[in-house]
Motif scaffolding. Structure first.
Motif, mmCIF file in Angstrom:
data_model
loop_
_atom_site.group_PDB
_atom_site.id
_atom_site.type_symbol
_atom_site.label_atom_id
_atom_site.label_comp_id
_atom_site.label_asym_id
_atom_site.label_seq_id
_atom_site.Cartn_x
_atom_site.Cartn_y
_atom_site.Cartn_z
ATOM 1 N N LYS A 145 0.832 -1.209 0.000
ATOM 2 C CA LYS A 145 0.000 0.000 0.000
ATOM 3 C C LYS A 145 0.864 1.255 0.000
ATOM 4 C CE LYS A 145 -4.030 -1.867 2.357
ATOM 5 N NZ LYS A 145 -4.815 -1.837 3.600
ATOM 6 N N VAL A 146 1.934 1.208 0.794
ATOM 7 C CA VAL A 146 2.828 2.368 0.823
ATOM 8 C C VAL A 146 3.359 2.625 -0.580
ATOM 9 C CG1 VAL A 146 5.093 3.161 1.620
ATOM 10 C CG2 VAL A 146 3.479 2.183 3.249
ATOM 11 N N ARG A 147 3.730 1.544 -1.255
ATOM 12 C CA ARG A 147 4.260 1.691 -2.604
ATOM 13 C C ARG A 147 3.213 2.288 -3.547
ATOM 14 N NH1 ARG A 147 4.830 -3.644 -5.592
ATOM 15 N NH2 ARG A 147 6.026 -4.213 -3.755
ATOM 16 N N THR A 148 1.991 1.758 -3.481
ATOM 17 C CA THR A 148 0.921 2.253 -4.348
ATOM 18 C C THR A 148 0.656 3.736 -4.105
ATOM 19 O OG1 THR A 148 -0.056 0.074 -4.185
ATOM 20 C CG2 THR A 148 -1.464 1.827 -5.061
ATOM 21 N N LEU A 149 0.605 4.097 -2.834
ATOM 22 C CA LEU A 149 0.308 5.493 -2.484
ATOM 23 C C LEU A 149 1.437 6.426 -2.919
ATOM 24 C CD1 LEU A 149 -1.161 4.675 1.016
ATOM 25 C CD2 LEU A 149 -2.378 6.014 -0.722
ATOM 26 N N ALA A 150 2.683 6.018 -2.640
ATOM 27 C CA ALA A 150 3.818 6.867 -3.010
ATOM 28 C C ALA A 150 3.851 7.050 -4.524
ATOM 29 C CB ALA A 150 5.123 6.260 -2.511
ATOM 30 N N LEU A 151 3.558 5.978 -5.226
ATOM 31 C CA LEU A 151 3.568 6.046 -6.683
ATOM 32 C C LEU A 151 2.459 6.969 -7.190
ATOM 33 C CD1 LEU A 151 5.345 4.759 -8.799
ATOM 34 C CD2 LEU A 151 3.559 3.032 -9.139
ATOM 35 N N ALA A 152 1.284 6.850 -6.585
ATOM 36 C CA ALA A 152 0.166 7.706 -6.987
ATOM 37 C C ALA A 152 0.520 9.166 -6.766
ATOM 38 C CB ALA A 152 -1.082 7.343 -6.192
ATOM 39 N N ARG A 153 1.193 9.428 -5.643
ATOM 40 C CA ARG A 153 1.567 10.806 -5.357
ATOM 41 C C ARG A 153 2.611 11.305 -6.360
ATOM 42 N NH1 ARG A 153 2.660 14.756 -5.821
ATOM 43 N NH2 ARG A 153 3.158 16.526 -4.487
ATOM 44 N N LEU A 154 3.577 10.431 -6.693
ATOM 45 C CA LEU A 154 4.587 10.824 -7.683
ATOM 46 C C LEU A 154 3.920 11.132 -9.021
ATOM 47 C CD1 LEU A 154 7.480 8.274 -6.999
ATOM 48 C CD2 LEU A 154 7.611 10.773 -6.775
ATOM 49 N N ARG A 155 2.958 10.283 -9.403
ATOM 50 C CA ARG A 155 2.292 10.493 -10.696
ATOM 51 C C ARG A 155 1.577 11.838 -10.751
ATOM 52 N NH1 ARG A 155 2.791 6.711 -14.152
ATOM 53 N NH2 ARG A 155 3.222 4.554 -13.496
ATOM 54 N N PHE A 230 6.820 6.887 -17.064
ATOM 55 C CA PHE A 230 7.635 6.907 -15.845
ATOM 56 C C PHE A 230 7.891 5.518 -15.269
ATOM 57 C CE2 PHE A 230 5.204 10.978 -15.865
ATOM 58 C CZ PHE A 230 6.267 11.809 -16.139
ATOM 59 N N VAL A 231 8.060 4.511 -16.132
ATOM 60 C CA VAL A 231 8.313 3.169 -15.594
ATOM 61 C C VAL A 231 9.633 3.114 -14.847
ATOM 62 C CG1 VAL A 231 6.867 1.827 -17.185
ATOM 63 C CG2 VAL A 231 9.217 2.419 -17.829
ATOM 64 N N ASP A 232 10.616 3.900 -15.291
ATOM 65 C CA ASP A 232 11.912 3.901 -14.593
ATOM 66 C C ASP A 232 11.759 4.449 -13.172
ATOM 67 O OD1 ASP A 232 13.038 2.846 -16.814
ATOM 68 O OD2 ASP A 232 14.147 4.655 -17.416
ATOM 69 N N ARG A 235 10.288 1.822 -11.063
ATOM 70 C CA ARG A 235 11.270 0.813 -10.678
ATOM 71 C C ARG A 235 12.188 1.350 -9.587
ATOM 72 N NH1 ARG A 235 14.667 0.075 -14.899
ATOM 73 N NH2 ARG A 235 12.858 -0.414 -16.175
ATOM 74 N N PHE A 236 12.611 2.599 -9.761
ATOM 75 C CA PHE A 236 13.480 3.238 -8.773
ATOM 76 C C PHE A 236 12.816 3.200 -7.393
ATOM 77 C CE2 PHE A 236 14.817 6.930 -6.297
ATOM 78 C CZ PHE A 236 16.190 6.940 -6.452
ATOM 79 N N LEU A 237 11.565 3.597 -7.356
ATOM 80 C CA LEU A 237 10.845 3.637 -6.083
ATOM 81 C C LEU A 237 10.724 2.237 -5.471
ATOM 82 C CD1 LEU A 237 8.982 5.413 -4.137
ATOM 83 C CD2 LEU A 237 7.103 4.347 -5.365
ATOM 84 N N VAL A 238 10.320 1.281 -6.314
ATOM 85 C CA VAL A 238 10.119 -0.077 -5.810
ATOM 86 C C VAL A 238 11.421 -0.639 -5.258
ATOM 87 C CG1 VAL A 238 9.560 -2.437 -6.510
ATOM 88 C CG2 VAL A 238 8.127 -0.535 -7.276
#
Ligand code: SAM
Lengths: 276, 321
Positions: A145-155, A230-232, A235-238
């Protein structure tokens, strides 16, 4: 990937917890009220935090009117006083009305940060867990969930990504740095909260500090990301999130990570001519 | 010796301004005629108890204050820079630069989509010597490439306006339609239409107004919706140590120097006292709100530890309060 740990230790050794502590007080309205009624009937997977669906906006009506219009001009004009003036005109105000914003362009950056943080809970909804009903898609871990949320915020930075280095430079100015760090801390806190982390042990601070560091590193990475969609960056975040868990979990040696990522943020900003 | 350096510097600046003022000697005799005139003005009659107001720490009839204030500024019109230098410890120029830069007057024609944009209409109240007006026009022209923004300098005192007109000759704006002067009382501006001004500025003027609320109401009336009221004024120093030091300086030394430089201790005494009487930052912010303005953030910005402050208010547009 090998970690430059020795470098990391010397870079920002104290970031681990104490300097950021005062910024991490969870806002009152985020305190969980687990059994509050759902105010969100159109969503099949209503989330347990929907009790505070419309917290009062921290911006006055004229501020929101000018700043939201100004954001539309950021892709073309950047985070500049020109974008502010154009926004004021679109909202029916005069160029001079931008004096309503005491911090000028930082208020524009801050508006983006705050509104995107507050809308995160509406954009990312997790299914209710363990109710055994039709909506139960199985357990999603807090980490995921943290990953999903952080990614959503980055997007959410996607629309203005071509101008985000400008925004980072404005945030890094000495007069704005404290407010920027506090806002980053609030984002981090919001993400952990929305991910359902309710722990109040000593990991509370390290979790937030590490996520702040990883998030801001990913944000800087994203300004240089030319991959499609922004796939890179994803990946960086993950990878960073996985690393932090591997190195010893959120409880463990995260100080190194904070140091390392903090250092890389500083380096990228320096390479952009920000004097820090 | 390191410690002594700034003191020496301050002293030499002081001497320099004293010298400059001395050179301007001939203009100083404004004061004589006005003082005589003032003394022969009968106090207002016809009312049982004439309304009173403050003249520095003296309490005087309101109608008299206008005359007294005008006499003060007539006396100091030409040694005016000296006075400001003395009271601001020499930094009023930096404050004015900051004031103007921060207001960022003018619209860049490259980003102005409406081709008929005529720049900003600025009203500089109590603009006296044109100091702020020239800075506004310079900023609009050089920073924002705006050749349309114009400033009207309004002042109650013809001698200050005359000094301003004279100084304008040394600027590119002397005979341009972008700069005009008018004699007017800030509390009553009948020749200025409602909703006609983008930016209303008043620098080191409002503490002299007999009725500050009336002036704020007039400001609100003449501003367009979305227009801005901006005020630069001496204020309340926010450290008690610094306050004590500054008071010693302002009450003890300034009138004395006024005596030496301009031969006019009373006028300088008034100026110092009028600063002390002016409302605090929060009080003044609330006065601005009460006049109907929206205030940005906390409502003001302190300069140099609160010796001066910038207050702003924005006139709301309909439905956006
Ligand atoms: C200290 S001077 C400021 C001049 C100029 N704004 C500056 O900053 O250098 C104050 C001015 O306020 C003017 N003044 C005083 N009362 C006024 C009033 N009621 N209406 C308009 N001007 C007034 C005086 O004539 C004087 O020129």
């Amino acid at each position: 990937m090998a970690l430059p740990t020795r470098l990391a230790r010397s870079a920002i050794p104290k970031l681990r917890a104490s300097p950021l502590l005062p910024a991490f007080q969870p806002p009152q309205f985020l305190l969980p009220t687990l059994f509050a009624p759902t105010l969100h009937p159109q969503s099949q997977t209503s989330s347990y935090h929907s009790y505070e669906h419309n917290p009062p906006s921290p911006f006055s009506v004229p501020e929101s009117a000018i700043l939201s219009s100004a954001l539309q001009h950021v892709p073309a004009y950047g985070f500049t006083s020109t974008a502010l003036k154009l926004g004021a005109r679109d909202a029916g105000y005069l160029d001079v009305s931008t004096n309503l914003l005491p911090r000028g362009v930082f208020d524009l950056v801050n508006y983006h940060l705050v509104t995107e943080r507050l809308s995160l809970k509406d954009r990312v909804q997790f299914p209710l867990q363990g109710d055994g009903g039709a909506g139960d898609l199985g357990r999603i871990g807090v980490g995921e969930k943290v990953r999903t949320l952080a990614l959503a915020r980055l997007r959410a930075n996607g629309r203005v990504i071509g101008r985000w280095q400008e925004a980072l430079a404005i945030m890094a100015q000495p007069t704005h740095l404290p407010a920027s760090i506090a806002e980053l801390a609030r984002l981090s806190d919001e993400i952990w909260f929305l991910a359902g982390d309710t722990s109040v042990d000593t990991s509370w601070y390290t979790k937030r500090a590490s996520l702040s560091a990883i998030y801001s590193a990913a944000e800087v990475f994203m300004t240089q990301d030319t991959s499609s969609d922004f796939v890179d960056t994803e990946r960086f975040l993950v990878e960073r999130l996985e690393d932090v868990e591997r190195v010893g979990g959120w409880l463990g040696e995260v100080g190194e990570w904070v140091g390392y990522t903090g250092h890389s943020v500083v380096n990228v900003l320096r390479s952009k001519g920000v004097r820090i | 010796m390191n410690v002594a350096a700034p003191k020496l510097l301050a002293k030499s600046q002081l001497l320099q301004s004293v010298r400059i003022a001395a050179k301007r000697g001939p203009y100083r005799c404004f004061s004589c005629s006005i003082h005589v005139q003032q003394q022969t003005t009968p106090p207002p009659s016809g009312q049982d108890a004439p309304r009173t107001t403050h003249f520095g720490f003296e309490t005087v009839a309101e109608a008299l204050k206008e005359h007294k204030v005008s006499a003060v500024f007539s006396s100091v019109a030409s040694s005016y820079d000296t006075m400001n230098d003395l009271m601001s410890l020499g930094i009023h120029r930096l404050w004015k630069d900051h004031f103007v830069r921060n207001l960022n007057p003018g619209s860049n024609p490259l980003t102005t989509r409406s081709p008929d944009s005529q720049g900003w209409n600025i009203l500089d109240i109590a603009g006296g010597t044109g100091d702020v007006a020239f800075r506004m026009l310079d900023h609009a022209s050089t920073i924002n490439n705006d050749a349309h923004t114009r400033v009207t300098v309004a002042d109650i005192n013809p001698n200050m306006l005359a000094e301003g007109r004279k100084r304008a000759l040394a600027t590119p704006y002397a005979r341009s339609p972008r700069l005009s002067f008018m004699e007017a009382n800030a509390e009553h501006l009948p020749t200025i239409p409602d909703n006609s001004i983008d930016l209303y500025t008043v620098a080191f003027g409002i503490r002299n107004f007999t009725n500050k609320d009336a002036a704020l109401r007039e400001a609100f009336r003449v501003l367009k919706p979305g227009g801005v009221f901006a005020c630069l004024e001496f204020s309340k120093v926010n450290s008690s140590l610094f306050d004590a030091v500054y008071k010693r300086w302002s009450f003890g030394v300034i009138p004395l120097i006024g005596q030496l430089v301009a031969g006019d201790r009373d006028s300088y005494q008034y100026l110092v006292e009028s600063i002390e009487r002016f409302p605090s930052q929060t009080e003044f912010r609330d006065m601005i709100k009460n006049a109907g303005f929206l205030v940005p953030g906390q409502g003001w910005e302190d300069l140099t530890g609160g010796i001066a402050a910038i207050h702003k208010g924005v006139k709301p547009i309909e439905g956006h309060t």
